[in-house]
Every structure is written in C-alpha cells, then in structure tokens.
Design a protein around this motif. Sequence first.
Motif, PDB file in Angstrom:
ATOM      1  N   PRO A   1      -2.333  10.913   1.292  1.00  0.00           N
ATOM      2  CA  PRO A   1      -2.369  11.470  -0.064  1.00  0.00           C
ATOM      3  C   PRO A   1      -3.277  12.687  -0.192  1.00  0.00           C
ATOM      4  O   PRO A   1      -2.994  13.593  -0.983  1.00  0.00           O
ATOM      5  CB  PRO A   1      -2.870  10.304  -0.921  1.00  0.00           C
ATOM      6  N   ALA A   2      -4.361  12.739   0.593  1.00  0.00           N
ATOM      7  CA  ALA A   2      -5.230  13.913   0.565  1.00  0.00           C
ATOM      8  C   ALA A   2      -4.472  15.143   1.055  1.00  0.00           C
ATOM      9  O   ALA A   2      -4.549  16.224   0.468  1.00  0.00           O
ATOM     10  CB  ALA A   2      -6.464  13.666   1.434  1.00  0.00           C
ATOM     11  N   ARG A   3      -3.702  14.971   2.124  1.00  0.00           N
ATOM     12  CA  ARG A   3      -2.921  16.079   2.693  1.00  0.00           C
ATOM     13  C   ARG A   3      -1.859  16.559   1.703  1.00  0.00           C
ATOM     14  O   ARG A   3      -1.653  17.765   1.524  1.00  0.00           O
ATOM     15  CB  ARG A   3      -2.258  15.636   3.994  1.00  0.00           C
ATOM     16  N   GLU A   4      -1.194  15.626   1.035  1.00  0.00           N
ATOM     17  CA  GLU A   4      -0.139  15.999   0.087  1.00  0.00           C
ATOM     18  C   GLU A   4      -0.725  16.723  -1.116  1.00  0.00           C
ATOM     19  O   GLU A   4      -0.137  17.685  -1.627  1.00  0.00           O
ATOM     20  CB  GLU A   4       0.620  14.755  -0.354  1.00  0.00           C
ATOM     21  N   ALA A   5      -1.895  16.289  -1.582  1.00  0.00           N
ATOM     22  CA  ALA A   5      -2.545  16.966  -2.706  1.00  0.00           C
ATOM     23  C   ALA A   5      -2.904  18.398  -2.329  1.00  0.00           C
ATOM     24  O   ALA A   5      -2.669  19.339  -3.106  1.00  0.00           O
ATOM     25  CB  ALA A   5      -3.793  16.199  -3.129  1.00  0.00           C
ATOM     26  N   LEU A   6      -3.444  18.597  -1.126  1.00  0.00           N
ATOM     27  CA  LEU A   6      -3.782  19.943  -0.676  1.00  0.00           C
ATOM     28  C   LEU A   6      -2.529  20.804  -0.537  1.00  0.00           C
ATOM     29  O   LEU A   6      -2.537  21.988  -0.888  1.00  0.00           O
ATOM     30  CB  LEU A   6      -4.525  19.884   0.655  1.00  0.00           C
ATOM     31  N   ARG A   7      -1.464  20.211  -0.028  1.00  0.00           N
ATOM     32  CA  ARG A   7      -0.218  20.958   0.140  1.00  0.00           C
ATOM     33  C   ARG A   7       0.266  21.504  -1.194  1.00  0.00           C
ATOM     34  O   ARG A   7       0.667  22.673  -1.303  1.00  0.00           O
ATOM     35  CB  ARG A   7       0.848  20.068   0.758  1.00  0.00           C
ATOM     36  N   ARG A   8       0.233  20.684  -2.219  1.00  0.00           N
ATOM     37  CA  ARG A   8       0.683  21.121  -3.546  1.00  0.00           C
ATOM     38  C   ARG A   8      -0.206  22.235  -4.094  1.00  0.00           C
ATOM     39  O   ARG A   8       0.280  23.208  -4.696  1.00  0.00           O
ATOM     40  CB  ARG A   8       0.698  19.940  -4.513  1.00  0.00           C
ATOM     41  N   LEU A   9      -1.505  22.113  -3.894  1.00  0.00           N
ATOM     42  CA  LEU A   9      -2.430  23.111  -4.424  1.00  0.00           C
ATOM     43  C   LEU A   9      -2.312  24.436  -3.672  1.00  0.00           C
ATOM     44  O   LEU A   9      -2.454  25.507  -4.265  1.00  0.00           O
ATOM     45  CB  LEU A   9      -3.859  22.577  -4.370  1.00  0.00           C
ATOM     46  N   VAL A  10      -2.035  24.379  -2.382  1.00  0.00           N
ATOM     47  CA  VAL A  10      -1.769  25.604  -1.623  1.00  0.00           C
ATOM     48  C   VAL A  10      -0.508  26.277  -2.161  1.00  0.00           C
ATOM     49  O   VAL A  10      -0.460  27.497  -2.341  1.00  0.00           O
ATOM     50  CB  VAL A  10      -1.638  25.304  -0.115  1.00  0.00           C
ATOM     51  N   ALA A  11       0.521  25.482  -2.438  1.00  0.00           N
ATOM     52  CA  ALA A  11       1.779  26.028  -2.955  1.00  0.00           C
ATOM     53  C   ALA A  11       1.586  26.699  -4.315  1.00  0.00           C
ATOM     54  O   ALA A  11       2.284  27.668  -4.639  1.00  0.00           O
ATOM     55  CB  ALA A  11       2.822  24.921  -3.057  1.00  0.00           C
ATOM     56  N   GLU A  12       0.638  26.223  -5.111  1.00  0.00           N
ATOM     57  CA  GLU A  12       0.373  26.799  -6.431  1.00  0.00           C
ATOM     58  C   GLU A  12      -0.555  28.010  -6.363  1.00  0.00           C
ATOM     59  O   GLU A  12      -0.804  28.647  -7.386  1.00  0.00           O
ATOM     60  CB  GLU A  12      -0.242  25.749  -7.358  1.00  0.00           C
ATOM     61  N   GLY A  13      -1.091  28.299  -5.187  1.00  0.00           N
ATOM     62  CA  GLY A  13      -2.009  29.424  -5.064  1.00  0.00           C
ATOM     63  C   GLY A  13      -3.438  29.085  -5.403  1.00  0.00           C
ATOM     64  O   GLY A  13      -4.303  29.967  -5.447  1.00  0.00           O
TER      65      GLY A  13
ATOM     66  N   SER B   1       0.824  -1.210   0.000  1.00  0.00           N
ATOM     67  CA  SER B   1       0.000   0.000   0.000  1.00  0.00           C
ATOM     68  C   SER B   1       0.859   1.262   0.000  1.00  0.00           C
ATOM     69  O   SER B   1       0.519   2.271  -0.613  1.00  0.00           O
ATOM     70  CB  SER B   1      -0.930   0.004   1.210  1.00  0.00           C
ATOM     71  N   ALA B   2       2.014   1.219   0.685  1.00  0.00           N
ATOM     72  CA  ALA B   2       2.907   2.381   0.720  1.00  0.00           C
ATOM     73  C   ALA B   2       3.434   2.712  -0.660  1.00  0.00           C
ATOM     74  O   ALA B   2       3.666   3.871  -1.004  1.00  0.00           O
ATOM     75  CB  ALA B   2       4.067   2.133   1.684  1.00  0.00           C
ATOM     76  N   ASP B   3       3.621   1.666  -1.499  1.00  0.00           N
ATOM     77  CA  ASP B   3       4.139   1.899  -2.833  1.00  0.00           C
ATOM     78  C   ASP B   3       3.112   2.609  -3.722  1.00  0.00           C
ATOM     79  O   ASP B   3       3.461   3.204  -4.734  1.00  0.00           O
ATOM     80  CB  ASP B   3       4.530   0.572  -3.486  1.00  0.00           C
ATOM     81  N   LEU B   4       1.828   2.496  -3.342  1.00  0.00           N
ATOM     82  CA  LEU B   4       0.773   3.111  -4.140  1.00  0.00           C
ATOM     83  C   LEU B   4       0.538   4.568  -3.776  1.00  0.00           C
ATOM     84  O   LEU B   4      -0.196   5.272  -4.446  1.00  0.00           O
ATOM     85  CB  LEU B   4      -0.539   2.334  -3.950  1.00  0.00           C
ATOM     86  N   LEU B   5       1.175   5.050  -2.694  1.00  0.00           N
ATOM     87  CA  LEU B   5       0.914   6.391  -2.186  1.00  0.00           C
ATOM     88  C   LEU B   5       1.175   7.498  -3.211  1.00  0.00           C
ATOM     89  O   LEU B   5       0.329   8.365  -3.414  1.00  0.00           O
ATOM     90  CB  LEU B   5       1.724   6.627  -0.911  1.00  0.00           C
ATOM     91  N   PRO B   6       2.337   7.514  -3.890  1.00  0.00           N
ATOM     92  CA  PRO B   6       2.551   8.590  -4.864  1.00  0.00           C
ATOM     93  C   PRO B   6       1.475   8.625  -5.946  1.00  0.00           C
ATOM     94  O   PRO B   6       1.014   9.693  -6.337  1.00  0.00           O
ATOM     95  CB  PRO B   6       3.931   8.266  -5.438  1.00  0.00           C
ATOM     96  N   ALA B   7       1.034   7.441  -6.424  1.00  0.00           N
ATOM     97  CA  ALA B   7       0.009   7.405  -7.453  1.00  0.00           C
ATOM     98  C   ALA B   7      -1.319   7.947  -6.916  1.00  0.00           C
ATOM     99  O   ALA B   7      -2.018   8.689  -7.596  1.00  0.00           O
ATOM    100  CB  ALA B   7      -0.167   5.981  -7.965  1.00  0.00           C
ATOM    101  N   ALA B   8      -1.666   7.588  -5.682  1.00  0.00           N
ATOM    102  CA  ALA B   8      -2.913   8.068  -5.092  1.00  0.00           C
ATOM    103  C   ALA B   8      -2.868   9.577  -4.898  1.00  0.00           C
ATOM    104  O   ALA B   8      -3.831  10.290  -5.221  1.00  0.00           O
ATOM    105  CB  ALA B   8      -3.154   7.363  -3.757  1.00  0.00           C
TER     106      ALA B   8
END
Length: 214
Positions: free
Chosen positions: A50-62, A5-12
């Motif tokens: 993965p939800a947290r990482e997606a939000l982090r990236r979108l915050v960084a993009e404005g 499951s950890a290997d699937l994290l970047p894709a998720a």
Amino acid sequence: MLPRSADLLPAAHDRVYRALRTRIMHGEIAPGQALTLRGIGKDYGVSMTPAREALRRLVAEGALSLSSSGRVTTPELSNERIEELAALRALIEVELASRALPRAYNALIDRLQTINATIGEVILTRDAVGYIRTNLEFHRTLYLRAQAPAMLAMTETVWLQLGPTMRQLYSRLRRTDPPHYHKLIIAALKAGDEPGLRLAIRSDVTQGLRMLAN
C-alpha cells in the motif's frame, strides 16, 4: 467472517494516499525531501504494497518526483514551473469564483470572514503550515459554491504540486495581517461585483508565487 488481510489492501492504500496528499498540499513536507517505502510503512503502520501504491498515485499527480534511480522526493520547482502553476491558478480559480458568485449568500460570506479571521490568528504564530491550510480552506469554501467538481479537482492538483513550495514562500513572508486580497474578495462578493472578484482572485493567487519566482 473476518476480512482477509488482502481485502484490506485498498483501504490501507487509500488511507496512506490521502494522508500523504494532505501533508504535501499543506506544505508539511519540504521541497526535495525523500520519501521511502520503509519510512511510510512505519509512519502509517502498513506494508510495502500500500505504501508503494500511494506513492505511485502521488507521482502520477505531480505531487512527488521519481528519479531514474527510483528515488522519490517532493519536487523542487523551477521558476518556470512556478510561473506555469501560478498561471493555471489564475485561469481556473478566477473561473471558479465567477461561477460561485451567484450562490454567494450571506452564510458563505460570513464563513469566509470567519476563516479569514483564523488566518490572521495563524499569521501571528508564524505557523506556515497552518497558514497554507486555512488559506486553502478559504478558497475551497468559495469554490465549492461554483458546483464545478472537475475544475475544483484540477485546482486541487495544482495546490498539491505547489504545497512544499508554498511553505517555502510563506515561511519567507513577514505578514502581520490576513491577505489584503481576501478582504477585496469578500467585498466583491458582498457587492455582487464580478469584475472586482475576478481581479481580486487573480491577484491573490499569483502575487506571492511570482514573488518567489523572481
């Protein structure tokens, strides 16, 4: 061997990021709307990480705003910020169109006319999200011919920051025909008229946003 499951994290994380990014860019999420890790996890069937990482990236993009309390929302842009982003669009997109002009062959012009006809159909249904999506497709189709990926990436970041506000604008307008300036853009491409193309692009990408700021 099955992946852990950890290997699937970047894709998720990437899947959630791209899906949210598209929704925000196309104005599917209203200005000031809160997004929660729990809600995103439920919507996309992922865990908190993965939800947290997606939000982090979108915050960084404005694309999203993060308050001091940790609340994440789509931004509510001030008039000054709208003016700034409109000016950026005028600078970058005019240059992209100019660079695309030498490769504006008949197939591209035909494709732009087809997209513009679709925009007309969407306008009749009062579909603000569909309008934004097809309008951006019109511009992206032209700008891809510029062969300037860094400029296009910058442009898409501006579109992303404007997405919710653009929906607010297009919901307010009462158009019955495709954008007037799209016809001028197509005419300039057919004629190989660079000054006319630059003027039509600049007018198209700034007029509506400046109406909203006033």
